[in-house]
Design an enzyme around this catalytic site. Structure first.
Site, short mmCIF file in Angstrom:
data_model
loop_
_atom_site.label_atom_id
_atom_site.label_comp_id
_atom_site.label_asym_id
_atom_site.label_seq_id
_atom_site.Cartn_x
_atom_site.Cartn_y
_atom_site.Cartn_z
N SER A 1 43.51 17.18 -1.52
CA SER A 1 43.62 16.92 -0.08
C SER A 1 44.63 17.81 0.62
CB SER A 1 43.95 15.45 0.18
OG SER A 1 45.28 15.17 -0.17
N LYS B 1 50.99 13.76 2.27
CA LYS B 1 50.32 14.23 3.49
C LYS B 1 51.31 15.02 4.34
CE LYS B 1 46.67 11.95 2.30
NZ LYS B 1 45.59 12.70 1.66
#
Length: 200
Positions: free
Chosen positions: A43, A92
């Site tokens: 990701s 993230k």
């Protein structure tokens, strides 16, 4: 000669004593100031775990920067507890802080979101492979655990993560493509955020 006296005079104990003495301090520092984490998944590509690497990235994260200094903001990569599964830790990038307006990506139902006070908007750099704010919305700042400081592994990418230029990179075409892709994605992220003029 007593058992403890003979133990103290042992060469192994004499050499190991400094390590044993400082071990609790090392454990304290690692638990409360920093931690090392292996990055799993795709990701955060191409910034972390790029396809050009044969290894999983291993990174150093600062808990101190988050919990003591509150030294984190837009574009920083952080670890946080998943708002969907508190037992899971995500890595993230912070895209927007409180007060900012974000143009969202699918599957988020609204085209734009103003980030509420005490929240941030986080995304993976490869948003097509990322469970992030575009799925679960703004995230409470209290869920943020630590901030990425530097990569420890693989050796060829050791050091702080930051904007690089192709001139400063190796002559490896794969590495140059990765850096150009990072720069393109950074520009795209910035174009989707209207930054609040008020300090968070």
């Amino acid at each position: 000669m007593s058992f403890f006296t003979s133990l103290k005079s042992s060469p192994i104990i004499r050499r190991s004593w400094p390590i044993l003495y400082w071990l609790p301090t090392g454990i304290f520092i690692s638990n409360y100031f920093f931690h090392v984490k292996t990055v799993s998944g795709r990701s955060m590509q191409p910034t972390l775990n790029p396809d050009s690497s044969g290894w999983k990235d291993v990174a150093l994260f600062s808990k101190f920067a988050v919990h003591t200094n509150q030294d984190y903001g837009r574009d920083d990569i952080v670890t946080l507890r998943s708002p969907e599964d508190p037992g899971r830790v995500l890595i993230k990038r912070i895209i927007a802080m409180e007060g900012d307006i974000v143009q969202t990506l699918p599957p988020y139902p609204d085209k734009e979101v103003r980030i509420p006070e005490g929240y941030v908007w986080v995304e993976g750099d490869e948003h097509f492979l990322s469970a992030d704010s575009n799925r679960f919305g703004p995230v409470p700042r209290a869920l943020i655990q630590s901030k990425l400081v530097m990569l420890l592994w693989p050796p060829e990418r050791f050091g702080p993560i930051g904007t690089k230029t192709t001139e400063s990179s190796s002559r490896d075409p794969k590495e140059q493509r990765r850096i150009l892709e990072e720069l393109r994605r950074e520009e795209s992220r910035h174009s989707r955020v209207r930054v609040s003029t008020e300090a968070p």
